[in-house]
Every structure is written in C-alpha cells, then in structure tokens.
Design an enzyme around this catalytic site. Structure first.
Site, mmCIF file in Angstrom:
data_model
loop_
_atom_site.group_PDB
_atom_site.id
_atom_site.type_symbol
_atom_site.label_atom_id
_atom_site.label_comp_id
_atom_site.label_asym_id
_atom_site.label_seq_id
_atom_site.Cartn_x
_atom_site.Cartn_y
_atom_site.Cartn_z
ATOM 1 N N ALA A 240 0.821 -1.211 0.000
ATOM 2 C CA ALA A 240 0.000 0.000 0.000
ATOM 3 C C ALA A 240 0.859 1.268 0.000
ATOM 4 C CB ALA A 240 -0.943 -0.008 1.195
ATOM 5 N N HIS A 241 0.171 2.406 -0.067
ATOM 6 C CA HIS A 241 0.863 3.694 -0.199
ATOM 7 C C HIS A 241 1.714 4.029 1.028
ATOM 8 C CE1 HIS A 241 -2.211 5.812 2.349
ATOM 9 N NE2 HIS A 241 -2.964 4.843 1.875
ATOM 10 N N ASN A 242 2.884 4.594 0.745
ATOM 11 C CA ASN A 242 3.835 5.067 1.760
ATOM 12 C C ASN A 242 4.457 3.950 2.601
ATOM 13 O OD1 ASN A 242 1.764 7.607 1.476
ATOM 14 N ND2 ASN A 242 3.880 8.274 1.827
#
Length: 346
Positions: A240-242
């Site tokens: 997922a993001h980051n």
C-alpha cells in the site's frame, strides 16, 4: 542451442568421465531426462536414477562413488547443485538475450533510451522517460511520463509503471505487475460518501529487486513508497501507499501490507500474511504464513505466528491447548456431573 560435454565441463570447472564430444541441447531432471539432455545429481534420494537415466551428460559431486557402470558422460565438480544452478542462469540469460526495438511501439521523442536495449512490440513509453543501458522492455509494457529505469533492468510483458516512479538497476518485474497505481485514500463525508484523496507521490524501487507476477505497489499519497535494495516480492502481493520495505526482505505470495507501515531489513514474511497500517516491523522478523500482524514488532530477529500474531513458541503451545479443548470440555462435564450426583445424594 547445443553444447558438448567438454564445453560444459569448462564452464563449471569440472573433470570429465566419458565421451567429451557428446552433445546436449536441453536441461532436464535426472528422472525425466532423455537423450540429448543435461542433468545433475546432488540429492542422495535420487541416486537410483543415475543408473537408469537416459541423460547424455550428468553433473555429479566429485566425491560420489559409483556402484556400477554408467552410460552417461559424467562431469565431476565440488558441488553439483551449485554448478547446475550456474548453468541454469547462463541458459536463462541466453534465452532472454534480446536487443533492438520491435515495431509497432510508441516512444515519445523526449524519452532517453540507453544502449543495447530491447523494446518489444506494442510497448508504450511516455515523455521524459529515461531507460538505462541493456534494459529489456517486453511487449505491451506501459511506462508513464518521467519514469526512470536503471541499467540491466527487465520489465516482462504487461507490466505497467505509472508516472514519476523510479526503478533501479538489475531489477526484474514479472508480467501483470503494476507499479505506482493510486493508494487507497478516501475521505468520508457527512452524507456517507467518500471523496478521493489525490495520490501525488511515487514509488521508488532500488537496485537488485525482483517482483513477481500480478503484484501491486501503490504510489505514496505524498513522498514515496519505497522498496529497498535486494528485496524479493512473490506473486500477488499488495504493497500500500507510503510503505517502506527494508533491504533484503523477502515476502511470499498473497501477502498484504497496509499504508505507511515500515518493514525492516532481512525480514521474512510468509504467504497470506496481513499487516495493518502505520506500524513498524523490526529487522530480521520472521512471520509465519497466514499470520495477522496488528501492532508494532519492536524486537529484532524474532519469530511470529497466528492472528493476531504472537511469539512463535507461545503460539505453538497455544495450538496444543486448542487441540485438547474437546477433551478438556468432556472432562469438565464429567466432573460437573459427578459433583451434581454427590449433591443429590446428600
């Protein structure tokens, strides 16, 4: 592609026993090999096949003692498994040794393409893309604008790399993988709907990473989702993001890591592991398949198992207790019945 036993012995620095001129044209398991095949033996469990195989050439350990004559040409080496692995690598490189630009492709005039690259038919390379020397871009790959790809990197057919992402050198990305798709960011509204939060960051993949087929690595909301040097990701993984994955960490298939979680170096994460967002996983952690991690793991080098994940040894003891629960329930019911009988007899 054909090679003589002598040529192979030279490649693996082995000693020959038998016909040095016999030719091989394929690699095969010793129990399945046919004439013209090259095979190897390193596991004693398969030694029986040494005397029945039809392989033309067999690589064996130099200290292996034979019980009876063998028809195949033998190449003796210090470690047969290592030598055969080297040949597999060379064979694979030869099969994948492609150069040139096929047609039709789209390459934006502003893109910078390195030396000795391969770009397969129907690839799309957007503006300001930079592709390093000896890179291989297979058919139907999409590379968005301002993407940077290092030397000797391979993107197999159907890979998509969204804008602004950075991919290092000697990276391998298998078919169907998506790098840089939007992170899962939505803001709940008073009326129960959700507004999309624009994802304006990117994905950074460092050198010597390999990513399996149909894996997805989301771009950061801001900043970067980072896959550090030497990471190996299996098929069907969601990053997922980051998220940040530390150096030389390996993750097996169908695992998912939620947003903003940081995984340390040299972690080993089994298949179907789920990890919540905004936590840290210590370096050297080993997480058993199908575990669910819902809190930070702070202590390095420990094993974890179960859902919610707990220290491995404690989880194993708990499973023993779980397996005994039906028997414990029966004994409890018998004890209750005995106490009830005593009460009634007073």
């Amino acid at each position: 592609m054909q090679f003589s036993a002598h040529q192979i012995a030279t490649l693996v620095n082995g000693s020959l026993e038998g016909n040095p001129d016999v030719m091989v044209e394929q690699l095969a398991k010793i129990e399945e090999a046919s004439t013209g095949s090259l095979s190897f033996l390193s596991n004693p469990k398969y030694e029986q096949y040494l005397y029945t195989t039809r392989a033309s050439v067999i690589i064996i350990n130099e200290d292996l003692k034979l019980d009876k004559p063998i028809a195949s040409t033998l190449i003796r080496v210090k470690n047969a498994y290592t030598a055969f692995s080297l040949l597999l690598e060379l064979y694979n490189k030869m099969r994948l040794d492609k150069t040139g630009i096929e047609e039709p492709v789209f390459i934006h005039p502003s893109a910078k393409i390195g030396k000795n690259v391969y770009i397969g038919a129907f690839a799309y390379i957007d503006k300001d893309v930079v592709i390093g020397d000896h890179a291989k871009i297979y058919p139907h790959v999409y590379i968005g604008d301002n993407v940077k790809i290092g030397d000797n990197t391979t993107l197999f057919a159907g890979v998509s790399v969204y804008f602004d992402c950075v991919i290092g050198s000697r990276v391998i990305i298998h078919s169907g993988t998506v790098v840089g798709s939007d992170g899962f960011g939505f803001a709940p509204q008073e009326d129960g709907t959700y507004n999309k939060i624009s994802q304006i960051g990117n994905v950074v993949i460092e050198d010597d990473v390999e990513i399996g087929a149909n894996t997805v690595i989301d771009r950061a909301t801001m900043g970067s989702t980072i896959i550090r040097k030497g990471v190996k990701l299996d098929n069907l993984i969601q990053i997922a993001h980051n998220v940040e994955i530390g150096k030389n960490t390996v993750i097996a298939a169908q695992s998912g890591i939620s947003g903003s979680t940081k995984v340390g170096e040299k972690a080993v994460i089994g298949g179907q592991v789920g990890i919540v967002g905004h936590i840290n996983i210590a370096s050297g952690s080993q997480i058993q398949a199908q575990s669910g991690v819902n809190r930070t793991i702070a202590e390095e080098g420990k094993k974890w198992s179960g859902s919610p994940a707990a220290p491995y040894n404690a989880q194993m003891r708990s499973q023993v207790v779980y397996s005994r629960l039906p028997e414990l329930e029966r004994r409890l019911e018998e004890l209750e019945q005995l106490l009830l009988t005593k009460e009634l007899s007073k």
